[in-house]
Motif scaffolding. Structure first.
Motif, PDB file in Angstrom:
ATOM      1  N   ASN A 158     -19.870  -5.463 -16.645  1.00  0.00           N
ATOM      2  CA  ASN A 158     -18.499  -5.825 -16.315  1.00  0.00           C
ATOM      3  C   ASN A 158     -17.901  -4.713 -15.475  1.00  0.00           C
ATOM      4  OD1 ASN A 158     -15.697  -6.450 -16.376  1.00  0.00           O
ATOM      5  ND2 ASN A 158     -16.029  -7.652 -18.228  1.00  0.00           N
ATOM      6  N   LEU A 159     -17.410  -5.057 -14.292  1.00  0.00           N
ATOM      7  CA  LEU A 159     -16.788  -4.099 -13.381  1.00  0.00           C
ATOM      8  C   LEU A 159     -15.393  -4.594 -13.026  1.00  0.00           C
ATOM      9  CD1 LEU A 159     -16.760  -1.731 -11.285  1.00  0.00           C
ATOM     10  CD2 LEU A 159     -17.814  -3.323  -9.667  1.00  0.00           C
ATOM     11  N   SER A 160     -14.401  -3.715 -13.113  1.00  0.00           N
ATOM     12  CA  SER A 160     -13.048  -4.092 -12.703  1.00  0.00           C
ATOM     13  C   SER A 160     -12.333  -2.875 -12.129  1.00  0.00           C
ATOM     14  CB  SER A 160     -12.237  -4.650 -13.884  1.00  0.00           C
ATOM     15  OG  SER A 160     -12.011  -3.653 -14.854  1.00  0.00           O
ATOM     16  N   THR A 161     -11.405  -3.131 -11.218  1.00  0.00           N
ATOM     17  CA  THR A 161     -10.606  -2.070 -10.606  1.00  0.00           C
ATOM     18  C   THR A 161      -9.200  -2.590 -10.359  1.00  0.00           C
ATOM     19  OG1 THR A 161     -12.546  -1.144  -9.485  1.00  0.00           O
ATOM     20  CG2 THR A 161     -10.389  -0.489  -8.664  1.00  0.00           C
ATOM     21  N   MET A 162      -8.216  -1.764 -10.724  1.00  0.00           N
ATOM     22  CA  MET A 162      -6.820  -2.101 -10.462  1.00  0.00           C
ATOM     23  C   MET A 162      -6.233  -1.070  -9.509  1.00  0.00           C
ATOM     24  SD  MET A 162      -3.365  -1.449 -11.195  1.00  0.00           S
ATOM     25  CE  MET A 162      -3.080  -0.734 -12.811  1.00  0.00           C
ATOM     26  N   LEU A 163      -5.569  -1.551  -8.459  1.00  0.00           N
ATOM     27  CA  LEU A 163      -4.877  -0.695  -7.502  1.00  0.00           C
ATOM     28  C   LEU A 163      -3.393  -1.036  -7.538  1.00  0.00           C
ATOM     29  CD1 LEU A 163      -7.292  -1.077  -4.435  1.00  0.00           C
ATOM     30  CD2 LEU A 163      -7.213   0.841  -6.030  1.00  0.00           C
ATOM     31  N   LEU A 164      -2.562  -0.012  -7.627  1.00  0.00           N
ATOM     32  CA  LEU A 164      -1.113  -0.234  -7.644  1.00  0.00           C
ATOM     33  C   LEU A 164      -0.451   0.780  -6.722  1.00  0.00           C
ATOM     34  CD1 LEU A 164       1.459  -1.575  -8.751  1.00  0.00           C
ATOM     35  CD2 LEU A 164       1.376   0.057 -10.664  1.00  0.00           C
ATOM     36  N   TYR A 165       0.177   0.277  -5.667  1.00  0.00           N
ATOM     37  CA  TYR A 165       0.943   1.124  -4.759  1.00  0.00           C
ATOM     38  C   TYR A 165       2.420   0.944  -5.057  1.00  0.00           C
ATOM     39  CZ  TYR A 165       3.482   2.520  -0.588  1.00  0.00           C
ATOM     40  OH  TYR A 165       4.395   3.092   0.270  1.00  0.00           O
ATOM     41  N   ARG A 166       3.158   2.082  -5.157  1.00  0.00           N
ATOM     42  CA  ARG A 166       4.575   2.027  -5.510  1.00  0.00           C
ATOM     43  C   ARG A 166       5.387   2.852  -4.510  1.00  0.00           C
ATOM     44  NH1 ARG A 166       2.895   3.898 -11.482  1.00  0.00           N
ATOM     45  NH2 ARG A 166       1.559   5.110 -10.115  1.00  0.00           N
ATOM     46  N   HIS A 167       6.488   2.267  -4.058  1.00  0.00           N
ATOM     47  CA  HIS A 167       7.359   2.952  -3.103  1.00  0.00           C
ATOM     48  C   HIS A 167       8.814   2.856  -3.567  1.00  0.00           C
ATOM     49  CE1 HIS A 167       9.016   4.437   0.673  1.00  0.00           C
ATOM     50  NE2 HIS A 167       9.888   3.452   0.595  1.00  0.00           N
ATOM     51  N   LYS A 168       9.471   4.019  -3.615  1.00  0.00           N
ATOM     52  CA  LYS A 168      10.907   4.077  -3.901  1.00  0.00           C
ATOM     53  C   LYS A 168      11.653   4.341  -2.599  1.00  0.00           C
ATOM     54  CE  LYS A 168      10.792   5.817  -8.660  1.00  0.00           C
ATOM     55  NZ  LYS A 168      11.206   6.937  -9.552  1.00  0.00           N
ATOM     56  N   PHE A 169      12.702   3.571  -2.361  1.00  0.00           N
ATOM     57  CA  PHE A 169      13.552   3.787  -1.197  1.00  0.00           C
ATOM     58  C   PHE A 169      14.608   4.845  -1.525  1.00  0.00           C
ATOM     59  CE2 PHE A 169      11.693  -0.315  -0.751  1.00  0.00           C
ATOM     60  CZ  PHE A 169      11.530  -0.526   0.607  1.00  0.00           C
ATOM     61  N   ARG A 170      15.274   5.299  -0.502  1.00  0.00           N
ATOM     62  CA  ARG A 170      16.345   6.262  -0.714  1.00  0.00           C
ATOM     63  C   ARG A 170      17.470   5.656  -1.546  1.00  0.00           C
ATOM     64  NH1 ARG A 170      15.923  11.671  -0.514  1.00  0.00           N
ATOM     65  NH2 ARG A 170      14.721  12.353   1.294  1.00  0.00           N
ATOM     66  N   LYS A 171      17.716   4.391  -1.362  1.00  0.00           N
ATOM     67  CA  LYS A 171      18.764   3.727  -2.131  1.00  0.00           C
ATOM     68  C   LYS A 171      18.249   3.511  -3.552  1.00  0.00           C
ATOM     69  CE  LYS A 171      21.952  -0.180  -2.100  1.00  0.00           C
ATOM     70  NZ  LYS A 171      22.383  -1.400  -1.389  1.00  0.00           N
ATOM     71  N   GLN A 172      18.962   4.080  -4.500  1.00  0.00           N
ATOM     72  CA  GLN A 172      18.515   4.025  -5.880  1.00  0.00           C
ATOM     73  C   GLN A 172      18.406   2.582  -6.360  1.00  0.00           C
ATOM     74  OE1 GLN A 172      20.879   6.324  -8.550  1.00  0.00           O
ATOM     75  NE2 GLN A 172      19.494   6.078 -10.284  1.00  0.00           N
ATOM     76  N   GLY A 173      17.245   2.240  -6.957  1.00  0.00           N
ATOM     77  CA  GLY A 173      17.027   0.890  -7.472  1.00  0.00           C
ATOM     78  C   GLY A 173      16.270  -0.005  -6.526  1.00  0.00           C
TER      79      GLY A 173
END
Length: 980
Positions: free
Chosen positions: A457-472
């Protein structure tokens, strides 16, 4: 792998482009707070004030001492950093750009006069409620110096290890973290058994959200019950662990007139140095000790002889053919050889990495007797019995990794790969029969079955996260892909005796199962105001599974297995693809917050059969999936949470593939390619309350689940030998296949209350459970609903006297009422009570006495399965060496030789009682050596003194060589889980 690599490069490119593409407003201030010996000061508070001395912004340092303050307008500010026991750090800073890196800021210990002769101490409260996190102070629960984390949490309110698997607040614990980081992958049992209690400062219990939910703040309902172990500040650097070896006998002799030997050897070594954590564990024994999880034991369910029927459901110790082989189960006799390695570190300032590897070899021998009573009125008096002797040898390799790359303060990338390889060899001999009124034989078989399976069994999770200057305002992209394979060979020889004579099955089969999936999700959040936010989400999921089984009968012409049996051969492929998009609105106020949203999903289920005939079935579903979440904080100590979720799930390839499983010719089963997806509605309510005045805690949980198009069993029990889909079912035999049915309900309630009893120097914890499960099914084409109502009460009394005497007394009583709509004569009720007393006493010159009594009482089962037995274990040991690191111990297991194992299973077509062989009395002599070396002035003597202090926090100055726990207004040491 090539496609995964391309995806990885794409996400890196996207993260780089996003920095330049999105507009940015305001400035960012960040840095690292440490003490004068370069240790991070977790929870140190940072405050910014303007020239008018008005507060502008603030934050608290995380576990590594890092802090970030975003969206700070340009200007001049006074910055103050505070931490209990240290001088305030003050600095004037000027901001005139996008960011300001302050680097490492060091605080000096307080120069105030320490009161040596008059000590003012504050007792830390045993339990605290922080938002959705319940936090226990480890020092408030006394255990012996050599106790493990498992021994410690047994004493805490809402914790339960009676089944051998940790449960918290009525739910199974699926993850254990140490200082916010994974410890031995997702195996909670290994973590709790191999971490000594003396290094633990606090225990946190909460529902960990998915990585994407933690980032966006929008709860998607994908949570896991998690325990986070926070280590003591002066235990974060050193080497600790234990090594042990023991041998003995059960007093019996083998065929060569030699005594049957029992052995148990192993240990664990942990190296902690700041962010770097390295742990090694190993074990070898033949006394049923197995720390590792059921993931190591795939394929074992086949050793039961392939008993069909798809049984589900409850009762003491019930559920599933593999339940005897999971962690800490007593059924069967196990030989285990296993080793595990865990690594956790911070590579530079931007990369956090954890990795673990396991190898497990298990050799299991099981003898099992079964009695099955049917519920249909026309089948009244029919009873199926069998005795099975099976052996399974399983080898498993597992690798898990978590790689978190913080590109900068606005962008991060998370990569989580996992890989496993395993193989299983099993044999079984089943002697089964169906009787009428215990006298008339309807059918019988002697079934010899063997299999050789391998899988990966092989699995991979990729998660890219970006925060903008504007909070939220955030953007996150998730991709998760996996591949699995399970191939095997099996052979079956099974003569069946019935009214038609003797019919012998002699065949060999080759099966190949392969599957892969890819799931992707995009989430964008936009602030509508300071308190309200909107999330837009879209997900595309694809899953393909294929199964090819070829069964050949023995040919007397070729004297080999060359005759293809088309009724038992099948090649089948299923594809399931979903497109889901929707909106979620979130409102966050001081005392309450809520989410409400809706998704629209289009799903396509395509089934293709190539053998024995070529045909295809295609279906499309359009579904509206609402969701809602509400949390109200009555105070900082009382919280109410409600959660509603709707979802769909596709049938598995084994449920869809219409190939006959005749590994037990008296209990035949097959799949159904006409199945459709299920639609689930779930509602949860949780209430937490703590009272710091009397140090009590209360927790209550209610849950309800309804499933539309539930995959139930349709069972046909034949009176005469009948040909069904090309397979002859003998008289009294059973033929089962899955069908979609409505009417499945599952209700559950749980409540627990814990409070210390100062007069007894003990803690008491009571709990109550209430459950109801309604399971639909078909028996001889008639609908039947199996209704199982359960009620339970539990009580735990645990000592808090000293580290020399430690006892825990617990009892759990459960009453089950079973009702069937087809046949009221099959209605029954049974009672089970499980009690445990554990006592550890260290007295004169380091002599240690231990006794443990486990009592099991069953009433209301069939006469042969009503039980009343006592499992009594006892040991006497002597602490060795100057600092008592060593111990020599003589122990006896099951002193009265009464150990037993019983399970009750309730389905829509029958009630089943199962009894399995277990390990019984043996004697063993064991030597144990405890490793304890901590830097920063923490010796073994310091450890013992600290334990005696019972978690007291000094108000004037930290312990020598280590920072104190927690700053004013900040979290306790360790990473707090992200809050909503």
């Amino acid at each position: 792998m090539n496609q995964i690599f391309k995806t990885f490069l794409f996400l890196l490119l996207l993260s780089t482009c996003s920095i330049a593409a999105f507009s940015q407003n305001g400035s960012k201030i960040y840095g690292i707070i440490k003490d004068n010996v370069n240790e991070p000061l977790t929870g140190a508070t940072v405050a910014l004030r303007n020239n008018a001395d008005s507060f502008v912004a603030g934050t608290a340092a995380d576990i590594d001492g890092n802090f970030i303050i975003n969206d700070v307008p340009d200007g001049s500010y006074k910055m103050t950093i505070s931490y209990l026991g240290y001088e305030d750090y003050k600095k004037t800073i000027d901001i005139a750009g996008s960011e300001l890196n302050l680097g490492i800021l060091k605080l000096d210990p307080s120069k105030g006069t320490t009161l040596d002769e008059v000590k003012i101490v504050e007792k830390a409260p045993p339990v605290q409620q922080k938002e959705d996190t319940t936090q226990f102070n480890a020092g408030s629960y006394k255990v012996n110096p050599d106790a493990t984390a498992e021994d410690l949490i047994r004493k805490m309110p809402g914790m339960d290890l009676s089944t051998g698997k940790p449960q918290a607040q009525g739910e199974s614990v699926t993850k254990v973290l140490v200082d916010g980081k994974p410890f031995f992958g997702d195996d909670p049992s290994s973590s709790l058994k191999n971490l000594p209690a003396e290094v633990i400062d606090k225990i946190q219990v909460y529902d960990e959200k998915s990585d994407q939910s933690q980032f966006t703040g929008f709860d998607d309902g994908n949570t896991s019950k998690t325990i986070n172990i926070i280590t003591k500040p002066n235990r974060k650097q050193g080497v600790f662990g234990k090594l042990y070896a023991g041998g003995g006998t059960d007093g019996t002799k083998d065929a060569s007139d030699n005594y049957d030997a029992k052995y148990n050897a192993g240990g664990n070594i942990n190296y902690f140095e700041g962010d770097r954590r390295i742990s090694l564990i190993g074990q070898s024994n033949n006394i049923n000790i197995q720390n590792f999880s059921s993931q190591d034991l795939v394929g074992i369910s086949g050793t039961s002889g392939g008993r069909g029927g798809g049984s589900r459901g409850g009762g003491p110790g019930g559920g599933g053919a593999s339940s005897s082989f999971t962690t800490n189960q007593s059924s069967g006799i196990n030989k285990t050889n296993a080793v595990g390695f865990n690594y956790s570190d911070k590579w530079g300032k931007k990369v956090d990495v954890t990795a673990s590897y396991f190898f497990n070899n298990s050799d299991n021998t099981t003898t099992q007797t079964t009695e099955r009573d049917f519920v249909l009125p026309s089948d009244a008096g029919k009873i199926y019995n069998d005795t099975t002797l099976s052996n399974a040898v399983n080898n498993n390799h597992r690798f898990n990794m978590r790689f978190n790359y913080t590109i900068d303060s606005f962008n991060s990338l998370l990569i989580v790969p996992s890989l496993s390889f395993q193989n299983n060899n099993s044999t079984s001999l089943l002697n089964g029969s169906t009787m009428l009124n215990h006298t008339d034989l309807l059918n019988s078989t002697i079934n010899r079955y063997s299999s050789d399976k391998s899988g990966n069994n092989l699995s991979t999770m990729l998660l890219y996260r970006h925060k903008f200057r504007k909070q939220g305002r955030t953007l996150s992209l998730m991709a998760n892909g996996g591949y699995n394979k399970n191939d095997g060979n099996s052979s079956l020889f099974a003569p069946v005796v019935s009214e038609d004579g003797i019919d012998t099955t002699d065949q060999q089969a080759v099966s190949k199962q392969h599957g892969w999936n890819i799931n992707s999700n995009v989430n964008y959040t936009e602030p509508l105001s300071k308190k309200s936010f909107l999330q837009v989400q879209y997900g595309l999921n694809y899953q393909q599974s294929s199964s090819d089984k070829r069964t050949n009968d023995f040919s007397y012409i070729t004297n080999d297995y060359t005759d293809l049996n088309t009724a038992l051969s099948n090649k089948f492929t299923t594809n399931y693809i979903t497109n889901k998009g929707g909106l979620t609105y979130r409102y966050n106020d001081t005392n309450f917050n809520f989410n409400i949203g809706v998704d629209f999903q289009n799903a396509n289920l395509d089934n293709q059969r190539e053998l024995p005939q070529n045909n295809a079935i295609q279906r499309s579903f359009n579904t509206v999936l609402p969701n809602a979440r509400f949390q109200y904080n009555f105070s900082k100590k009382k919280t109410l949470r409600l959660f509603y979720r709707s979802s769909t799930s596709a049938p598995s390839v084994s449920q869809l593939q219409d190939v006959v499983d005749n590994s037990n010719p008296l209990q035949i089963s097959t799949g159904n390619p006409n199945l459709v997806q299920t639609y689930n509605n779930s509602l949860f309510m949780r209430y937490n309350a703590t009272n710091t005045k009397n140090n009590s805690t209360f927790f209550a949980m209610l849950s309800a689940q309804n499933t539309r198009d539930y995959i139930a069993n349709s069972t046909i029990i034949v009176n005469d030998s009948t040909n069904l889909n090309g397979v002859v079912v003998p008289a009294g035999g059973q033929y089962t296949r899955p069908e979609n049915m409505n009417g499945y309900w599952n209700f559950r309630g749980f409540a627990t209350y814990g409070v210390p009893i100062n007069a007894l120097k003990s803690n008491i914890n009571g709990n109550a459970t209430l459950g109801y499960v309604r399971t639909p099914g078909m028996v001889n084409l008639q609908k039947n609903y199996a209704n199982n109502t359960s009620m339970g009460l539990g009580l735990v009394l645990s000592s808090n006297i000293s580290d020399k005497i430690d006892f825990t007394l617990s009892t759990n009583a459960n009453y089950n009422i079973i009702r069937n709509t087809l046949n009221t004569n099959s209605n029954t009720q049974y009672y089970n009570q499980s009690s445990r007393l554990s006592l550890n006493y260290i007295f004169w010159k380091g002599i240690a006495f231990n006794t443990e009594l486990n009592h099991q009482l069953y009433r209301g089962l069939s006469a042969a399965y009503n039980q009343n037995y006592l499992l009594w274990n006892m040991s006497l040991g002597k602490k060795l060496f100057k600092k008592q690191q060593g111990e020599i111990k003589f122990s006896v297991y099951d002193l009265l030789k009464q150990n037993n194992s019983i399970a009750t299973t309730v389905t829509e077509s029958y009630i089943q009682y199962t009894q399995t062989n277990v390990l019984q009395r043996y004697f063993m002599l064991t030597f144990t050596y405890n490793l304890r070396f901590f830097k920063g002035g923490a010796s073994m003597k310091d450890t013992e003194n600290n334990e005696r202090n019972g978690g007291e926090q000094r108000m004037f100055g930290p312990p020598p060589g280590a920072p104190p726990g927690g700053g004013p207004g900040g979290p306790s040491p360790g990473m707090m889980p992200p809050m909503d």
